[in-house]
Each structure stands twice: as structure tokens, then as C-alpha cells.
Design a protein around this motif. Sequence first.
Motif, PDB file in Angstrom:
ATOM      1  N   GLN A  97       0.802  10.207   4.997  1.00  0.00           N
ATOM      2  CA  GLN A  97       1.999  10.889   5.414  1.00  0.00           C
ATOM      3  C   GLN A  97       2.741  10.080   6.301  1.00  0.00           C
ATOM      4  O   GLN A  97       3.866   9.927   6.236  1.00  0.00           O
TER       5      GLN A  97
ATOM      6  N   PHE B 269      -6.614 -11.083  11.146  1.00  0.00           N
ATOM      7  CA  PHE B 269      -5.484 -12.073  11.561  1.00  0.00           C
ATOM      8  C   PHE B 269      -4.458 -11.552  12.306  1.00  0.00           C
ATOM      9  O   PHE B 269      -3.488 -12.431  13.024  1.00  0.00           O
TER      10      PHE B 269
ATOM     11  N   GLY C 178       0.867  -1.250   0.133  1.00  0.00           N
ATOM     12  CA  GLY C 178      -0.053  -0.028   0.050  1.00  0.00           C
ATOM     13  C   GLY C 178       0.728   1.221  -0.127  1.00  0.00           C
ATOM     14  O   GLY C 178       1.862   1.248  -0.326  1.00  0.00           O
TER      15      GLY C 178
HETATM   16  C1  LIG Z   1     -11.057   6.947   1.067  1.00  0.00           C
HETATM   17  C2  LIG Z   1     -10.062   7.363   1.925  1.00  0.00           C
HETATM   18  C3  LIG Z   1      -9.375   8.709   1.880  1.00  0.00           C
HETATM   19  C4  LIG Z   1      -8.251   8.805   2.434  1.00  0.00           C
HETATM   20  N1  LIG Z   1      -7.811   9.993   2.388  1.00  0.00           N
HETATM   21  C5  LIG Z   1      -6.663  10.301   3.141  1.00  0.00           C
HETATM   22  C6  LIG Z   1      -5.927  11.535   2.850  1.00  0.00           C
HETATM   23  O1  LIG Z   1      -6.339  12.527   2.212  1.00  0.00           O
HETATM   24  N2  LIG Z   1      -4.514  11.802   3.539  1.00  0.00           N
HETATM   25  C7  LIG Z   1      -4.051  10.832   4.250  1.00  0.00           C
HETATM   26  O2  LIG Z   1      -2.858  11.062   4.803  1.00  0.00           O
HETATM   27  N3  LIG Z   1      -4.654   9.669   4.348  1.00  0.00           N
HETATM   28  C8  LIG Z   1      -5.938   9.344   3.714  1.00  0.00           C
HETATM   29  N4  LIG Z   1      -6.371   8.110   3.890  1.00  0.00           N
HETATM   30  C9  LIG Z   1      -5.738   7.154   4.846  1.00  0.00           C
HETATM   31  C10 LIG Z   1      -4.566   6.490   4.145  1.00  0.00           C
HETATM   32  O3  LIG Z   1      -4.888   5.962   2.859  1.00  0.00           O
HETATM   33  C11 LIG Z   1      -4.092   5.304   4.925  1.00  0.00           C
HETATM   34  O4  LIG Z   1      -3.530   5.799   6.053  1.00  0.00           O
HETATM   35  C12 LIG Z   1      -2.721   4.678   4.135  1.00  0.00           C
HETATM   36  O5  LIG Z   1      -3.196   3.996   2.723  1.00  0.00           O
HETATM   37  C13 LIG Z   1      -2.144   3.690   4.860  1.00  0.00           C
HETATM   38  O6  LIG Z   1      -0.980   3.120   4.373  1.00  0.00           O
HETATM   39  P1  LIG Z   1      -0.571   1.628   4.425  1.00  0.00           P
HETATM   40  O7  LIG Z   1       0.583   1.258   3.718  1.00  0.00           O
HETATM   41  O8  LIG Z   1      -0.564   1.401   6.027  1.00  0.00           O
HETATM   42  O9  LIG Z   1      -2.004   0.569   4.098  1.00  0.00           O
HETATM   43  P2  LIG Z   1      -2.705   0.746   2.648  1.00  0.00           P
HETATM   44  O10 LIG Z   1      -2.208   1.894   1.857  1.00  0.00           O
HETATM   45  O11 LIG Z   1      -4.071   0.428   3.163  1.00  0.00           O
HETATM   46  O12 LIG Z   1      -2.224  -0.565   1.912  1.00  0.00           O
HETATM   47  C14 LIG Z   1      -2.302  -1.716   2.566  1.00  0.00           C
HETATM   48  C15 LIG Z   1      -2.163  -2.932   1.671  1.00  0.00           C
HETATM   49  O13 LIG Z   1      -2.161  -4.166   2.412  1.00  0.00           O
HETATM   50  C16 LIG Z   1      -2.764  -5.385   1.541  1.00  0.00           C
HETATM   51  N5  LIG Z   1      -3.017  -6.343   2.192  1.00  0.00           N
HETATM   52  C17 LIG Z   1      -4.060  -6.283   3.503  1.00  0.00           C
HETATM   53  N6  LIG Z   1      -4.252  -7.453   4.002  1.00  0.00           N
HETATM   54  C18 LIG Z   1      -3.238  -8.224   3.539  1.00  0.00           C
HETATM   55  C19 LIG Z   1      -2.651  -9.714   4.216  1.00  0.00           C
HETATM   56  N7  LIG Z   1      -3.446 -10.331   5.135  1.00  0.00           N
HETATM   57  N8  LIG Z   1      -1.814 -10.039   3.294  1.00  0.00           N
HETATM   58  C20 LIG Z   1      -1.363  -9.301   2.249  1.00  0.00           C
HETATM   59  N9  LIG Z   1      -1.584  -8.191   1.807  1.00  0.00           N
HETATM   60  C21 LIG Z   1      -2.734  -7.705   2.601  1.00  0.00           C
HETATM   61  C22 LIG Z   1      -3.686  -4.484   0.868  1.00  0.00           C
HETATM   62  O14 LIG Z   1      -4.371  -5.075  -0.456  1.00  0.00           O
HETATM   63  C23 LIG Z   1      -3.000  -3.380   0.358  1.00  0.00           C
HETATM   64  O15 LIG Z   1      -2.427  -3.229  -0.627  1.00  0.00           O
HETATM   65  C24 LIG Z   1      -7.442   7.539   3.391  1.00  0.00           C
HETATM   66  C25 LIG Z   1      -8.216   6.668   3.342  1.00  0.00           C
HETATM   67  C26 LIG Z   1      -9.486   6.292   2.636  1.00  0.00           C
HETATM   68  C27 LIG Z   1      -9.816   5.081   2.848  1.00  0.00           C
END
Ligand SMILES: Cc1cc2nc3c(=O)[nH]c(=O)nc-3n(C[C@H](O)[C@H](O)[C@H](O)COP(=O)(O)OP(=O)(O)OC[C@H]3O[C@@H](n4cnc5c(N)ncnc54)[C@H](O)[C@@H]3O)c2cc1C
Length: 437
Positions: free
Chosen positions: A335, A283, A14
Amino acid sequence: MSNDIPKIVVVGGGAGGLELVTKLGKKLGKKGKAQVTLVDSTHTHIWKPLLHEVAAGTLDSHEDEIEYLSQANCSGFRFRLGRMDGLDRENKQISVAPTINQEGLEIIPRRKFDYDYLIISVGSISHDFGIKGVRDHCLFLDTTKQAETFQNKLLQAYLRAHTQGKPLDEGQLNIAIVGAGATGIELSAQLHEVSHLLTAYGLDEVKPQDVKISIIEAANRVLPGLPENLSAATEDELRKLGVDVMTNERVVEVTDAEIKTESGKTIPAAIKVWAAGIKAPEFLKDIDGLETNWMNQLVVRQTLQSTLDDNIYAIGDCCACKWQGHDENVPPRAQAAHQMASLVYKSIINRMNDKEVPEYEYHDYGSLVSLGRYSTVGNLMGNLSRGSMMIEGFMARLMYLSLYKMHQVALFGPFRVVMLSLSHLFRRSVHPKIKLH
Ligand SMILES: Cc1cc2nc3c(=O)[nH]c(=O)nc-3n(C[C@H](O)[C@H](O)[C@H](O)COP(=O)(O)OP(=O)(O)OC[C@H]3O[C@@H](n4cnc5c(N)ncnc54)[C@H](O)[C@@H]3O)c2cc1C
């Protein structure tokens, strides 16, 4: 270290995970200094803050999706499709559930992957807090598929209303959004714009004012996590658009036809969206004895290593990391995921060179909320002053867009981002402003 070169496994591609695995792949994977593997349960990546646009139909998800296999090929890492569901810390292995296709056939069997360094970056999902009816009757915006389901449902509701040849039933085109955080607010503004566009594109038996958009929030103001002046400005904009903003209203039940609140209100709505809080995937709750909190987040030290295992890191929404100088943890934001990815990259390089691991400190550069074509509001955290400065309009819009551009630059480099942006502009000039199927 097992075999000759270290095995680095990143689970979840992500906002944080894909940036990390791209950097590690380029620095170590391409040079044969480490085997870098990304495991994700889907084939493609989309930057999650774009999902409300996919839901409203103002963005076609295929335009901004990144194929993991292609990114792996250019960046020096391996991609393995599958959902992690277990961990064996003693043998340093993760297990990944079988992949089943739409016909119920197993196309990839259960697998195990060895690691020397494991980074868990699986993000978050919506938290329904066990409230009756939410799972059954609300739509969520956690994945591209869910956002597309929302868009289909919206279009179908429009088409039905346009052709039914009789007045609308009560609540037939009402959309209720639970949660006035950034997701709920941004979605409501996009939907307002879409209601005008759909009428303009010919579904003119439905008037924009037939679509009633409500936001229901338990706190006493919208955007409760952001400064009060920002909440006030946003609420003002929403009211001007005719969005019904209800604060101090705690949802207690959702049925097929309506949303019920603790104060006794019932809000009839055919389309209901839940955007009222997050938790890490289930999980993680009991994952081989690692420490987790009530939101299933893995508790990490300032080094982003899990409290009980130096070789396991967690970044992004799925980790609970103390926000230094504050009573709360680092908030779940893109961020933060971006900054954490940079820190873990340094940490692993340092460890491979027998140097000390760095500690993470969250830098809050402020928050921006897009109200579609109407406005963008936000606060910027000053380096010189301790407070925050509110910004609005064109400057805010530019800064909002630059957040996504920074993510793209981390993945593709500046030259390809300029090319991508130009091709995006050209595409936009010939395609309709919304997805119409
Ligand atoms: C509609 C929306 C609008 C948003 N707007 C903003 C904004 O304007 N500004 C901001 O700062 N934040 C915003 N956010 C929050 C931001 O998107 C998240 O904080 C950020 O994406 C988190 O990043 P991450 O890498 O932790 O996870 P994510 O980007 O959610 O990625 C997680 C990844 O893990 C994978 N995954 C999940 N479970 C498993 C598993 N068991 N095994 C293998 N893969 C798995 C998923 O497929 C995904 O690819 C928004 C969120 C949403 C939903």
C-alpha cells in the motif's frame, strides 16, 4: 531538459514502479509529451504478496503474471530488459548490466540510458543479517523463480516420501519458516492446506500430520509490527492448525539438517525458509554518492526526491522515507508503494508544468493477513477514531482480495479487471486446486 521531450526512466516494475510507469505512459508517453521507459531485470511482473501462494502451489505464477512488453504496448511506455547496476549523476545516465542467457551467452550488451527524471523502485530482498548457513541452506521468497523453486522442492519431498516404502526419517517432511511477519504466517497456513490437498490428490502414503510446520520468531509475538490483539488471534488460529509457533527464539545458525537458536534449541527440517527481514538491493549501497541507510535504502525527503539530487526519486521498499508523526520510516508494504507511485506521478506532472512538488504522507489503512481458506485477520485504521479496529473472517477476506484488485485496476482499468476476475473463476473451476508438477 535534454533533446525535445523529457526522458523519464523508472527502474523496477513492481507494486509501485509498474503502476507509476503505466500512469506516466498513458498521460505523457502516448501523447508524445515525454519518453517514458521502464527497466526491469525480468520479463514479467507478479504482485509480490502472491508469492507465498506460488510457493505453496495454490497459485500458478503464469496465471497472474503480466508481460512488461505487452503492458508497455498498451500503456505508452517502452520496456527495456536489464539489471541496473550503476549511476552517473553528472551525465544523468544509468547503466544496466549485460543480460546473459542460461548457456552463458551475452544476449544484450551493457547499456546506458539517459534520464531527466529517474525513479528507482527496485524493491527489497531478504536480509540474512550475516547469520551462518542462511544463504546456503534456506529458501527465500523474493522472486517468482525462488517461489517456484520452493514449490518444486516441496513436491519432490512429497513424491520421495510417498514412494520410499519405509517410515519417514527425522525431519524429512518438516518445514521451518524463520520470521513470523505476514509472509511467514501466510505461507504456513497455505502449506497446512496444501498438505491436506496433496494427500487428497493421491499422494496418500503421506498423511497431513507427517508434515510438521514450525515458525521461529525472535520477537515475543507473531506479527510483531502489528497490534497485539491481531498477533494473539493469529497465533491462536495457527496453533489450532497444528503449526508449531516459537517466539523469543533468535536463530544463530542454519545447517543442512536443522536450525539452531540462541536458547539452545535445534529444529530439524528438510525445508527451511527465510522470511525474517528485508534490505534494499546491494547495488544501491554506494550509488554515486547518494545517501543510503544501513538497509541500503535510498534516503528521500517528504517529496520522495533523494536527499542529494532533485531529479532522482525512490519509491517503495527501496526508499527510506520518514513516517510523519512516528519514530520510524514508512513500512515496506504494497500500500505504501502504491501511494508513493501516485505521489511521484503528480510530482513529475507538476514539475513539467512549473508547479510545486507535493509532499508524501503515508496513510496506513491497516493490514490484513490471510490464513488461506481457514481465516483472514486484520486491522483497519479508522478515519474517525485514532485507533485501529480488528476484523476477521469474510469481511477481512474481501478486503484482503480488494488490495490486489486495486493494483490490477491501476494497471488495466476496471472493465478489464472484471473480465480477468471472471476468467480466473472459470479457470479455477476446471483446474486442480494446486499445481501438481
Ligand atoms: C511473500 C510476500 C508477501 C507479502 N504480503 C504483503 C501483504 O499482504 N501486504 C502488503 O502490503 N505487502 C506485502 N508484501 C510486501 C510487498 O510485496 C512489497 O512491499 C511491495 O511489493 C514493494 O513494492 P516495490 O514496488 O517497492 O517493489 P517490488 O514489488 O518488489 O518490485 C521490485 C521490482 O524491481 C525489479 N528489480 C530489482 N532490482 C532491479 C535492478 N537492479 N534493475 C532493474 N530491476 C530491478 C524486480 O524485478 C521487481 O520487478 C509481501 C511481500 C512478500 C515477499
